[in-house]
Scaffold this motif. Structure first.
Motif, short mmCIF file in Angstrom:
data_model
loop_
_atom_site.label_atom_id
_atom_site.label_comp_id
_atom_site.label_asym_id
_atom_site.label_seq_id
_atom_site.Cartn_x
_atom_site.Cartn_y
_atom_site.Cartn_z
N THR A 1 -78.77 1.85 -52.71
CA THR A 1 -78.58 0.38 -52.85
C THR A 1 -79.55 -0.24 -52.80
O THR A 1 -79.95 -1.35 -53.46
CB THR A 1 -77.73 0.28 -51.42
OG1 THR A 1 -76.37 0.79 -51.57
CG2 THR A 1 -77.46 -1.52 -51.34
N GLU A 2 -80.73 0.23 -52.12
CA GLU A 2 -82.29 -0.22 -51.95
C GLU A 2 -82.92 -0.21 -53.57
O GLU A 2 -83.41 -1.11 -54.02
CB GLU A 2 -82.96 0.34 -51.11
CG GLU A 2 -82.85 0.05 -49.77
CD GLU A 2 -83.77 0.87 -48.69
OE1 GLU A 2 -84.66 1.27 -49.03
OE2 GLU A 2 -83.11 1.05 -47.62
N ALA A 3 -82.46 0.88 -54.31
CA ALA A 3 -83.04 0.98 -55.55
C ALA A 3 -82.54 0.07 -56.63
O ALA A 3 -83.15 -0.43 -57.36
CB ALA A 3 -82.82 2.66 -56.06
N VAL A 4 -81.08 -0.18 -56.66
CA VAL A 4 -80.49 -1.07 -57.50
C VAL A 4 -81.09 -2.50 -57.25
O VAL A 4 -81.27 -3.08 -57.99
CB VAL A 4 -79.01 -0.95 -57.29
CG1 VAL A 4 -78.25 -2.24 -58.02
CG2 VAL A 4 -78.56 0.41 -57.78
N ALA A 5 -80.95 -2.90 -55.92
CA ALA A 5 -81.56 -4.24 -55.34
C ALA A 5 -83.13 -4.42 -56.01
O ALA A 5 -83.24 -5.51 -56.48
CB ALA A 5 -81.42 -4.46 -53.87
N ALA A 6 -83.82 -3.60 -55.71
CA ALA A 6 -85.30 -3.64 -56.22
C ALA A 6 -85.25 -3.74 -57.82
O ALA A 6 -85.82 -4.59 -58.38
CB ALA A 6 -86.11 -2.51 -55.77
N ALA A 7 -84.42 -2.92 -58.31
CA ALA A 7 -84.47 -2.71 -59.93
C ALA A 7 -84.00 -4.09 -60.44
O ALA A 7 -84.26 -4.84 -61.47
CB ALA A 7 -83.84 -1.57 -60.55
N LYS A 8 -82.90 -4.77 -59.89
CA LYS A 8 -82.49 -6.08 -60.28
C LYS A 8 -83.39 -6.90 -60.23
O LYS A 8 -83.55 -7.97 -60.85
CB LYS A 8 -81.01 -6.14 -59.30
CG LYS A 8 -79.75 -5.46 -59.87
CD LYS A 8 -78.64 -5.59 -59.19
CE LYS A 8 -77.87 -6.95 -59.91
NZ LYS A 8 -76.61 -6.81 -59.13
#
Length: 174
Positions: A99-106
């Motif tokens: 979830t953190e990885a997707v948020a940072a990538a977004k």
């Protein structure tokens, strides 16, 4: 707001990598004209990749086409891993939480796509409801074994809506 896209080139029998993660089979298909493929890199704002894919086989290693999208990709990449290295590389962030990885990538992607590379990360994002679209390029080859585009033991039915008539491009229905 960025959308999360899983894109991959797949053999006709459903594999995105050969046995042992072999990607050498892709070299003969790189550079073939494809309007959808040719325009996708400029629509990507960041890449989210699994650790095995990030450190895996690059069919263009040692050439000017080394790296994601035949060397055409340059920008922020986020690697999802259980064991981040002690020293990061330029433009690469290692994260342990999906979830953190997707948020940072977004956030890094802005109004462009976060492109997922790697079947396992794509499966995890799909199961978590974080994957928006799937784009598949089918190569005219049969590999017989390797890493499947999507695997879920016991089976899973995921409904998709087609986004383009000239490509295997789908939206994940939630």
């Amino acid at each position: 707001m960025a959308k999360v896209l899983y894109s991959a080139t797949m053999s006709l029998d459903g594999f995105i990598a050969g046995p042992g993660g072999d990607m050498s089979w892709l070299t003969e298909f790189i550079g073939e004209p494809n309007p959808t493929a040719d325009g996708i890199v400029e629509r990507i704002g960041s890449i989210l990749v699994g650790r095995r894919t990030w450190g895996g086989d690059d069919p263009n290693k040692g050439t000017d086409q080394e790296g994601a999208f035949g060397g055409a990709w340059h920008g922020p990449q986020f690697v999802l891993t259980h064991e981040p290295p002690p020293v990061a590389e330029p433009d690469t962030v290692f994260l342990t939480d999906l979830t953190e990885a997707v948020a940072a990538a977004k956030q890094a992607a802005g109004n462009k796509y976060v492109n997922i590379l790697g079947a396992d990360v794509a499966r995890q994002a799909l199961e978590a409801g974080l994957l928006d679209e799937i784009l598949v390029f089918v190569a005219p080859v049969l590999l017989g074994d390797g890493t499947r585009l999507f695997t879920h033991p016991g089976g899973t039915k995921i409904k998709l809506d087609r986004l383009a008539e000239d490509a295997f491009w789908y939206e994940v229905v939630r």
